[in-house]
Design an enzyme around this catalytic site. Structure first.
Site, PDB file in Angstrom:
ATOM      1  N   LYS A  12      75.670  21.700 -42.255  1.00 52.28           N
ATOM      2  CA  LYS A  12      76.012  20.365 -42.732  1.00 52.28           C
ATOM      3  C   LYS A  12      74.898  19.891 -43.660  1.00 52.28           C
ATOM      4  CE  LYS A  12      79.038  17.814 -41.528  1.00 52.28           C
ATOM      5  NZ  LYS A  12      80.413  17.705 -42.084  1.00 52.28           N
ATOM      6  N   THR A  57      80.326  21.964 -38.358  1.00 55.66           N
ATOM      7  CA  THR A  57      79.271  21.236 -39.062  1.00 55.66           C
ATOM      8  C   THR A  57      79.287  19.764 -38.683  1.00 55.66           C
ATOM      9  OG1 THR A  57      80.604  20.772 -41.036  1.00 55.66           O
ATOM     10  CG2 THR A  57      79.403  22.861 -40.979  1.00 55.66           C
ATOM     11  N   ARG A 169      46.400  15.983 -76.952  1.00 55.16           N
ATOM     12  CA  ARG A 169      47.812  15.739 -76.656  1.00 55.16           C
ATOM     13  C   ARG A 169      47.962  15.015 -75.339  1.00 55.16           C
ATOM     14  NH1 ARG A 169      50.846  21.177 -74.263  1.00 55.16           N
ATOM     15  NH2 ARG A 169      49.341  21.618 -72.613  1.00 55.16           N
ATOM     16  N   GLN A 212      49.382  25.742 -67.284  1.00 55.20           N
ATOM     17  CA  GLN A 212      49.143  26.791 -66.300  1.00 55.20           C
ATOM     18  C   GLN A 212      47.771  26.611 -65.641  1.00 55.20           C
ATOM     19  OE1 GLN A 212      50.532  27.204 -69.268  1.00 55.20           O
ATOM     20  NE2 GLN A 212      51.993  28.900 -69.305  1.00 55.20           N
ATOM     21  N   HIS A 240      57.340  16.658 -72.502  1.00 54.14           N
ATOM     22  CA  HIS A 240      56.799  16.607 -73.852  1.00 54.14           C
ATOM     23  C   HIS A 240      56.800  15.184 -74.419  1.00 54.14           C
ATOM     24  CE1 HIS A 240      56.743  20.927 -73.941  1.00 54.14           C
ATOM     25  NE2 HIS A 240      58.045  20.993 -73.710  1.00 54.14           N
TER      26      HIS A 240
END
Length: 286
Positions: A12, A57, A169, A212, A240
């Site tokens: 469920k 369920t 940035r 990363q 971005h």
């Protein structure tokens, strides 16, 4: 060539549970979204429609609500462990129970008044088998941004590359993180908040040359500060932000005005782990 039934489970999904704990005039509030999935000796229902090993369920849904009344609801890990162990212990044909909980936070405004907190969702996935128990906690939708201290350059360029290199940035992401516990006992709230703080502090204090690099820093910070955790899995979409060209209006744009991009987006994923811990007893990426 034979065609056979492969791994399968049923349950469920997304049982919405709100539990009010009444302590005189001061109330406590817990808001969960609970999903249960069972696996085991279930081939017959697929092959012949024999449901003699199938717990409905609807019964799983009812168990969630009954347990919320009988046992109360505190940390999502505790409640998920209670449910998962119940299904394995009471259903002879069930070998594994997986309980997933999304926990929605509410900030207290008064003795019985609350405001929904919308900045992130706490997650829990508990998998209980007859031999093992695995607890995975996490967070999803944690939006973070650094408006500077981020660069991206020195990357591979081919005939389709148009992205310019940059030494300045915005770095923004919506963190989806999961961390696996070494045992099935912990101060769950303290562990969650400690992991969240470590991850956030690493994002703030890492001068990033790539998302990363930031991912590894965040995972390392969590494991360095939380000895009860074995490994951390992070998925970081790169939210971005594009510099707006204001030159048609005779205006300079010195990294001040941006378009917040929606899609497509870069998606950085990785796992940070201790090299001396036992492997996971069940899949925990899913």
């Amino acid at each position: 060539m034979a065609i056979v039934l492969g791994p399968n489970r049923y349950g469920k999904a997304e049982t919405r549970l709100v539990r009010v704990h009444r302590d005189g005039d001061t109330h406590g509030l817990v808001d969960f979204n609970v999903s249960v999935a069972l696996s085991g000796d279930l081939a017959a229902t697929h092959l012949t429609g024999d449901n003699s090993h199938v717990l409905p369920t609807d019964s799983m849904k009812n168990t969630v609500y009954a347990f919320a009344k009988q046992h109360g609801v505190a940390e999502p890990e505790t409640f998920a462990l209670l449910l998962a162990r119940h299904f394995v212990e009471t259903q002879d044909h069930v070998d594994s129970a997986r309980v997933t909980v999304e926990s929605f936070a509410w900030d207290r405004l008064g003795p019985h008044s609350f405001q929904r907190r919308g900045d992130h969702t706490r997650t829990t996935v508990v998998t209980v088998t007859r031999e093992t128990t695995q607890v995975v906690s996490g967070v999803t939708g944690l939006v973070l941004m650094n408006t500077t201290a981020s660069e991206f350059h020195g990357f591979v360029k081919d005939r389709y590359t148009t992205l310019p290199e940059t030494t300045e940035r915005i770095l923004a992401t919506a963190v989806d993180a999961k961390w696996r516990h070494l045992s099935d006992t912990a101060d769950w709230d303290k562990s969650f908040q400690g992991a969240l703080d470590a991850m956030t502090n690493a994002f703030v204090n890492t001068y990033s040359l790539s998302l990363q690099q930031t991912l590894l820093s965040m995972g390392t910070s969590v494991l360095s500060s939380r000895p009860e955790l074995a490994e951390v899995r992070l998925a970081l979409p790169n939210k971005h932000h594009y510099l707006v060209d204001l030159s048609p209006f005779g205006l300079a744009n010195d990294n001040e005005v941006f378009i917040a991009g929606d899609r497509p987006y870069g998606l950085i994923e990785g796992t940070v782990t201790r090299d001396d811990v036992p492997p996971a007893s069940a899949e925990w990426y899913l």
